[in-house]
Design an enzyme around this catalytic site. Structure first.
Site, mmCIF file in Angstrom:
data_model
loop_
_atom_site.group_PDB
_atom_site.id
_atom_site.type_symbol
_atom_site.label_atom_id
_atom_site.label_comp_id
_atom_site.label_asym_id
_atom_site.label_seq_id
_atom_site.Cartn_x
_atom_site.Cartn_y
_atom_site.Cartn_z
ATOM 1 N N ASP A 122 39.952 40.992 39.321
ATOM 2 C CA ASP A 122 39.312 40.035 38.403
ATOM 3 C C ASP A 122 38.146 39.286 38.739
ATOM 4 O O ASP A 122 37.556 39.920 39.245
ATOM 5 C CB ASP A 122 40.681 38.514 37.554
ATOM 6 C CG ASP A 122 40.223 38.210 35.966
ATOM 7 O OD1 ASP A 122 40.611 39.017 35.312
ATOM 8 O OD2 ASP A 122 39.783 37.447 36.052
ATOM 9 N N LYS A 124 48.790 36.095 36.725
ATOM 10 C CA LYS A 124 47.837 36.314 37.329
ATOM 11 C C LYS A 124 47.964 35.150 38.877
ATOM 12 O O LYS A 124 48.904 34.992 39.167
ATOM 13 C CB LYS A 124 47.002 35.825 36.534
ATOM 14 C CG LYS A 124 45.981 35.688 36.298
ATOM 15 C CD LYS A 124 45.169 36.756 35.740
ATOM 16 C CE LYS A 124 43.622 37.186 35.504
ATOM 17 N NZ LYS A 124 43.519 38.178 35.198
HETATM 18 P P1 NDP Z 1 32.993 40.446 36.997
HETATM 19 O O1 NDP Z 1 33.238 39.130 38.300
HETATM 20 O O2 NDP Z 1 33.291 41.747 37.702
HETATM 21 O O3 NDP Z 1 31.732 39.643 35.990
HETATM 22 C C1 NDP Z 1 32.062 38.390 35.357
HETATM 23 C C2 NDP Z 1 31.095 38.266 34.825
HETATM 24 O O4 NDP Z 1 31.214 37.763 33.856
HETATM 25 C C3 NDP Z 1 29.308 37.994 35.028
HETATM 26 O O5 NDP Z 1 28.196 38.977 34.949
HETATM 27 C C4 NDP Z 1 29.476 36.446 35.551
HETATM 28 O O6 NDP Z 1 27.893 36.293 35.779
HETATM 29 C C5 NDP Z 1 30.229 36.650 34.343
HETATM 30 N N1 NDP Z 1 30.277 34.885 33.975
HETATM 31 C C6 NDP Z 1 31.733 35.314 34.670
HETATM 32 N N2 NDP Z 1 32.159 33.416 34.460
HETATM 33 C C7 NDP Z 1 30.986 32.798 33.201
HETATM 34 C C8 NDP Z 1 30.729 31.981 33.014
HETATM 35 N N3 NDP Z 1 31.550 30.790 33.353
HETATM 36 N N4 NDP Z 1 29.809 32.558 32.007
HETATM 37 C C9 NDP Z 1 29.379 32.902 31.218
HETATM 38 N N5 NDP Z 1 29.329 34.541 32.208
HETATM 39 C C10 NDP Z 1 30.078 33.926 32.853
HETATM 40 O O7 NDP Z 1 34.358 39.742 36.259
HETATM 41 P P2 NDP Z 1 34.690 41.360 35.884
HETATM 42 O O8 NDP Z 1 34.083 42.238 34.848
HETATM 43 O O9 NDP Z 1 35.569 41.773 35.698
HETATM 44 O O10 NDP Z 1 35.781 40.009 34.264
HETATM 45 C C11 NDP Z 1 34.939 39.697 32.983
HETATM 46 C C12 NDP Z 1 36.043 39.559 32.121
HETATM 47 O O11 NDP Z 1 36.949 40.707 31.904
HETATM 48 C C13 NDP Z 1 37.171 38.264 32.083
HETATM 49 O O12 NDP Z 1 37.618 37.637 31.577
HETATM 50 C C14 NDP Z 1 38.477 39.263 32.999
HETATM 51 O O13 NDP Z 1 39.345 38.426 32.517
HETATM 52 C C15 NDP Z 1 38.492 40.583 31.907
HETATM 53 N N6 NDP Z 1 38.952 41.241 32.153
HETATM 54 C C16 NDP Z 1 38.024 41.791 34.160
HETATM 55 C C17 NDP Z 1 39.452 43.319 33.953
HETATM 56 C C18 NDP Z 1 39.098 43.897 35.313
HETATM 57 O O14 NDP Z 1 39.792 45.299 35.559
HETATM 58 N N7 NDP Z 1 38.345 43.953 36.099
HETATM 59 C C19 NDP Z 1 40.491 43.666 33.091
HETATM 60 C C20 NDP Z 1 40.791 43.103 31.698
HETATM 61 C C21 NDP Z 1 40.323 42.108 31.467
HETATM 62 P P3 NDP Z 1 28.288 35.194 36.820
HETATM 63 O O15 NDP Z 1 27.735 36.644 38.186
HETATM 64 O O16 NDP Z 1 26.853 34.476 37.115
HETATM 65 O O17 NDP Z 1 29.067 34.462 37.852
HETATM 66 O O1 2IT Z 2 42.895 40.739 32.715
HETATM 67 C C1 2IT Z 2 43.158 41.998 33.005
HETATM 68 O O2 2IT Z 2 44.301 43.058 32.677
HETATM 69 C C2 2IT Z 2 43.347 42.052 35.377
HETATM 70 N N1 2IT Z 2 42.401 41.401 35.584
HETATM 71 C C3 2IT Z 2 43.510 43.579 35.435
HETATM 72 C C4 2IT Z 2 44.627 43.320 36.481
HETATM 73 C C5 2IT Z 2 45.255 44.636 37.143
HETATM 74 O O3 2IT Z 2 46.621 44.175 37.539
HETATM 75 O O4 2IT Z 2 44.988 45.441 37.088
#
Ligand code: NDP
Ligand code: 2IT
Length: 451
Positions: A171, A131
């Site tokens: 992420d 990461k």
């Molecule tokens: P994005 O940046 O696309 O979206 C994040 C969302 O969460 C936004 O709506 C953001 O609001 C909100 N957010 C972020 N930080 C905070 C906080 N501290 N408090 C409240 N709201 C918050 O990220 P992703 O959708 O990609 O990721 C979301 C989650 O999913 C994370 O935990 C990530 O690790 C996990 N994840 C992502 C994967 C992926 O493929 N993208 C895979 C597996 C897990 P704002 O815009 O106001 O910051």
């Molecule tokens: O938390 C996660 O699994 C991710 N943000 C996706 C990682 C990846 O390599 O696709």
């Protein structure tokens, strides 16, 4: 051995982790949860104990920390910190996302890298765990500023990564735009076009369904959990937090499967739409968040629904909760409220969104609780499928990738059931995911000698 003795072993192990990694609270939290599942298992399988696999797995293979200087639009010098945690390469190249968010620090990235090791193993694909990211805040920055920062970030990172070494992805704060800038700079520096990153654009090596994969996968996992009780998502009311990549595609898939999504949020508050966020409203959210980069409060103004500032959506009555924003966003109180309101499924799209106390509430009430490392593994699994397509120099169709993703989520569920069945017949998905993810990595580490 009794539970009290296991607990004592966990406490002793954690005291060493805390002393060695001072102040890294999220890392301690993630390791403790895994140790609680693994220590009893390791007692029954002493070969892992003698080889000190648990101690080794909690120590990153390598941590890279670097300076990222860049110029903002006013010509001012800005300095951020960049990181890459190369946690474990026993079963494949390091693999995991990059997070750009002002809260990023070493402890948060180590927790994410640690979780990633088990998650990637659960996918059945050959990927180690890593990461990275930066405390850079993309919010309010121009495209040019994001590009200059990202190019500077890659100017150091490029020497540490490669398609057979370490393959980053997105992420929080890292989506298609950032992956594009990162890939462009890597290609310039190395003079090679390779699958060094996943989440690439479809015209330049990306995979269909990768943008959708985490949200879709998390929904498929919820459906699998419901199936164990002869139930389905059809007709269920679903509360989702976040409005980014994961939340958007979870909303899409839940709706397609007959559920009704009534909430979305961002860091400023949540919206409650009792009529459901249908395909048309979701298209508005996607434009608002991915193109306009606006706030979720604008949805409330547009559709005349309630906006609750400064709160998370867990007070809303729902059958299913999908925390899809960030770590520790569901507290013990939130979990109690969810359960009291009839919520009986929690499928985590985010990484470690529930506090340990919230998890205790879920477990005590025997609700269907899918922890992030199982429920959100569809994203990285589809990254693995993107890597396969890059190696083959072929592109699979949407249907083919989606079918593989769906099967992988079913297989992860089966693994959780295999290792997590309780004596009362219910399933402890935390234990199932932790042991199921551990075994392959541990056996590979044993086979490879003292590494
Ligand atoms: P994005 O940046 O696309 O979206 C994040 C969302 O969460 C936004 O709506 C953001 O609001 C909100 N957010 C972020 N930080 C905070 C906080 N501290 N408090 C409240 N709201 C918050 O990220 P992703 O959708 O990609 O990721 C979301 C989650 O999913 C994370 O935990 C990530 O690790 C996990 N994840 C992502 C994967 C992926 O493929 N993208 C895979 C597996 C897990 P704002 O815009 O106001 O910051
Ligand atoms: O938390 C996660 O699994 C991710 N943000 C996706 C990682 C990846 O390599 O696709």
């Amino acid at each position: 051995m009794s539970n009290a003795i296991y607990q004592q072993q966990v406490d002793e192990f954690m005291a060493k982790i805390a002393a060695k990694n001072p102040g890294e609270l999220e890392f301690h939290q993630a390791v403790r949860e895994v140790a609680e599942s693994l220590i009893p298992y390791i007692e029954e399988n002493p070969r892992y104990k003698e080889a000190k696999i648990l101690e080794r797995i909690a120590e990153p293979e390598r941590v890279i920390l670097f300076r990222v200087p860049w110029l903002d639009d006013k010509g001012n010098v800005q300095i951020n910190r960049g990181f890459r945690i190369e946690m474990n390469s026993a079963i494949g190249p390091y693999k995991g996302g990059l997070r750009f968010h002002p809260t990023v620090n070493l402890g948060i990235l180590k927790f994410l890298a640690f979780e990633q090791v088990f998650k990637n193993s659960l996918t059945t694909l050959p990927m180690g765990g890593g990461k990275g990211g930066s405390d850079f805040d993309p919010k309010g920055k121009s495209d040019n500023e994001v590009m200059r920062f990202t190019q500077s970030f890659m100017t150091e990172l490029f020497r540490h990564i490669g398609p057979n070494t370490d393959v980053p992805a997105g992420d929080i704060g890292v989506g298609g735009r950032e992956i594009g800038f990162l890939f462009g700079q890597y290609k310039r520096l190395r003079n090679e076009f390779t699958g060094v990153l996943t989440g690439k654009g479809i015209e330049w090596g990306g995979s269909l369904i990768r943008p959708e994969a985490t949200g879709y996968g998390c929904t498929y996992f919820a459906e699998e959990m419901l199936k164990t009780r002869g139930d389905s998502l059809k007709g269920k009311t679903v509360a989702i937090s976040g409005s980014g990549n994961v939340a958007q595609y979870a909303c899409e898939k839940v709706t397609q499967m007959g559920g009704k999504v009534v909430t979305l949020s961002d860091s400023a508050g949540y919206i409650y739409d009792p009529n459901g966020i249908d395909a048309e409203k979701l298209a508005y959210v996607m434009h608002l968040k991915n193109v306009k980069r606006g706030r979720i409060s604008e949805y409330a103004a547009k559709y005349g629904v309630e906006y609750v500032e400064g709160k998370r959506p867990w007070g809303v009555k729902c059958d299913v909760a999908m925390p899809n924003a960030t770590q520790n966003e569901v507290s013990e109180e939130d979990a109690k409220t969810l359960v009291a309101n009839g919520c009986f499924v929690v499928s985590e799209g985010a990484n470690m969104p529930s506090t340990p106390e919230a998890i205790e509430v879920y477990q005590a009430n025997r609700i269907l609780y899918g922890p992030g490392k199982a429920a959100n593994a569809g994203g990285v699994a589809t990254s693995g499928l993107e890597m396969s397509q890059n190696s083959l120099r072929l592109n699979w169709t949407r249907e083919e990738v989606d079918a593989r993703l769906h099967q992988i989520m079913k297989d992860i569920h089966t693994t959780c059931v295999k290792y997590g069945r309780r004596e009362d017949g219910t399933i402890d998905y935390v234990k199932g995911a932790n042991i199921g993810g551990f075994v392959k990595v541990a056996d590979a580490m044993m086979a490879q000698g003292l590494v």
